[in-house]
Design a protein around this motif. Structure first.
Motif, PDB file in Angstrom:
ATOM      1  N   TYR A   1       0.864  -1.180   0.000  1.00 12.16           N
ATOM      2  CA  TYR A   1       0.000   0.000   0.000  1.00 12.16           C
ATOM      3  C   TYR A   1       0.896   1.223   0.000  1.00 12.16           C
ATOM      4  CZ  TYR A   1      -3.595  -3.335   1.359  1.00 12.16           C
ATOM      5  OH  TYR A   1      -4.451  -4.408   1.389  1.00 12.16           O
TER       6      TYR A   1
ATOM      7  N   ASP B   1       0.927   5.481  -0.025  1.00  6.43           N
ATOM      8  CA  ASP B   1       0.113   6.693   0.105  1.00  6.43           C
ATOM      9  C   ASP B   1       0.538   7.699  -0.961  1.00  6.43           C
ATOM     10  OD1 ASP B   1       2.331   8.167   1.055  1.00  6.43           O
ATOM     11  OD2 ASP B   1       1.763   7.889   3.145  1.00  6.43           O
TER      12      ASP B   1
ATOM     13  N   GLY C   1      -6.092   6.186   4.237  1.00  5.33           N
ATOM     14  CA  GLY C   1      -6.583   6.487   2.899  1.00  5.33           C
ATOM     15  C   GLY C   1      -7.591   5.501   2.364  1.00  5.33           C
ATOM     16  N   ILE C   2      -7.809   4.403   3.080  1.00  2.00           N
ATOM     17  CA  ILE C   2      -8.835   3.437   2.689  1.00  2.00           C
ATOM     18  C   ILE C   2      -9.820   3.356   3.844  1.00  2.00           C
ATOM     19  CG2 ILE C   2      -9.339   1.042   2.067  1.00  2.00           C
ATOM     20  CD1 ILE C   2      -6.636   0.903   0.694  1.00  2.00           C
TER      21      ILE C   2
ATOM     22  N   CYS D   1     -12.719   3.397  -0.923  1.00  2.00           N
ATOM     23  CA  CYS D   1     -11.598   2.454  -0.953  1.00  2.00           C
ATOM     24  C   CYS D   1     -10.905   2.507  -2.313  1.00  2.00           C
ATOM     25  CB  CYS D   1     -12.055   1.041  -0.611  1.00  2.00           C
ATOM     26  SG  CYS D   1     -13.090   0.257  -1.872  1.00  2.00           S
TER      27      CYS D   1
ATOM     28  N   VAL E   1      -8.385   3.024  -5.176  1.00  2.00           N
ATOM     29  CA  VAL E   1      -6.930   2.920  -5.275  1.00  2.00           C
ATOM     30  C   VAL E   1      -6.525   2.951  -6.744  1.00  2.00           C
ATOM     31  CG1 VAL E   1      -6.599   1.591  -3.136  1.00  2.00           C
ATOM     32  CG2 VAL E   1      -6.940   0.380  -5.304  1.00  2.00           C
TER      33      VAL E   1
ATOM     34  N   SER F   1     -10.817  -1.085  -4.031  1.00  2.00           N
ATOM     35  CA  SER F   1     -10.049  -2.187  -3.423  1.00  2.00           C
ATOM     36  C   SER F   1     -10.943  -3.273  -2.843  1.00  2.00           C
ATOM     37  CB  SER F   1      -9.064  -1.651  -2.385  1.00  2.00           C
ATOM     38  OG  SER F   1      -9.719  -0.965  -1.342  1.00  2.00           O
TER      39      SER F   1
ATOM     40  N   THR G   1      -3.087   5.037  -2.869  1.00  2.00           N
ATOM     41  CA  THR G   1      -4.311   5.758  -2.530  1.00  2.00           C
ATOM     42  C   THR G   1      -4.226   7.188  -3.052  1.00  2.00           C
ATOM     43  OG1 THR G   1      -3.372   6.228  -0.344  1.00  2.00           O
ATOM     44  CG2 THR G   1      -4.898   4.373  -0.503  1.00  2.00           C
TER      45      THR G   1
ATOM     46  N   GLN H   1      -8.070  11.164  -0.599  1.00  2.00           N
ATOM     47  CA  GLN H   1      -8.554  10.285   0.467  1.00  2.00           C
ATOM     48  C   GLN H   1      -7.699  10.364   1.730  1.00  2.00           C
ATOM     49  OE1 GLN H   1     -10.279   7.127  -2.734  1.00  2.00           O
ATOM     50  NE2 GLN H   1      -9.306   6.220  -0.967  1.00  2.00           N
ATOM     51  N   HIS H   2      -6.829  11.335   1.810  1.00  7.91           N
ATOM     52  CA  HIS H   2      -5.983  11.452   3.014  1.00  7.91           C
ATOM     53  C   HIS H   2      -6.348  12.653   3.817  1.00  7.91           C
ATOM     54  CE1 HIS H   2      -3.136   8.196   2.239  1.00  7.91           C
ATOM     55  NE2 HIS H   2      -3.476   8.407   0.986  1.00  7.91           N
TER      56      HIS H   2
END
Length: 106
Positions: free
Chosen positions: A6, A8, A35-36, A49, A51, A85, A101, A105-106
Motif C-alpha cells: 500500500y 500513500d 486512505g482506505i 476504498c 486505489v 479495493s 491511494t 482520500q488522506h
C-alpha cells in the motif's frame, strides 16, 4: 502468503502480508492503512476504498464490473488504473501488488 504494498500519495510504502480470499480493502482495514476508509464495508456502494493499481498488475486484478464502474463515478481523480479495493480479491498471483491511494482520500 501474498504481500500487498500500500502506497500513500506521498510515496510511503506499507507492505502487508495478506490472506488469500480476502480483498485488498479488507486487508487494508485490518492493518489500519490510511486512505482506505471503506465506509460501506465492502459492499461496492461507495468509493472510499479507491486505489490506483500498479500498471504491472492491471491484467492480474481482473476487469472492473458495471457496479464498480458506477461507484468510481463518485471518486475524485479517477484514472485508467483506478479500482475499488473492495473488488480485488487476493490470490497468490497478486503477490507484490502495489496499490496507491489518491491524495483526496488522506
Amino acid at each position: 502468503m501474498p504481500k500487498i504494498i500500500y502506497v500513500d500519495h506521498e510515496g510511503t510504502e506499507r507492505p502487508i502480508e495478506a490472506k488469500n480470499g480476502e480483498t485488498v480493502m479488507e486487508t487494508a482495514i485490518k492493518n489500519s492503512i490510511p486512505g482506505i476508509d471503506a465506509d460501506c464495508g465492502g459492499a461496492c456502494a461507495c468509493a472510499t476504498c479507491h486505489v490506483y493499481v500498479d500498471e504491472a498488475f492491471m491484467g492480474k486484478v481482473g476487469e472492473s464490473e458495471e457496479m464498480e464502474q458506477s461507484m468510481l463515478d463518485f471518486a475524485e481523480n479517477v484514472q485508467p488504473n483506478s479500482r475499488l479495493s473492495c473488488q480485488i480479491q487476493i490470490t497468490d498471483e497478486l503477490d507484490g501488488l502495489k496499490v496507491t491511494t489518491p491524495e483526496s482520500q488522506h
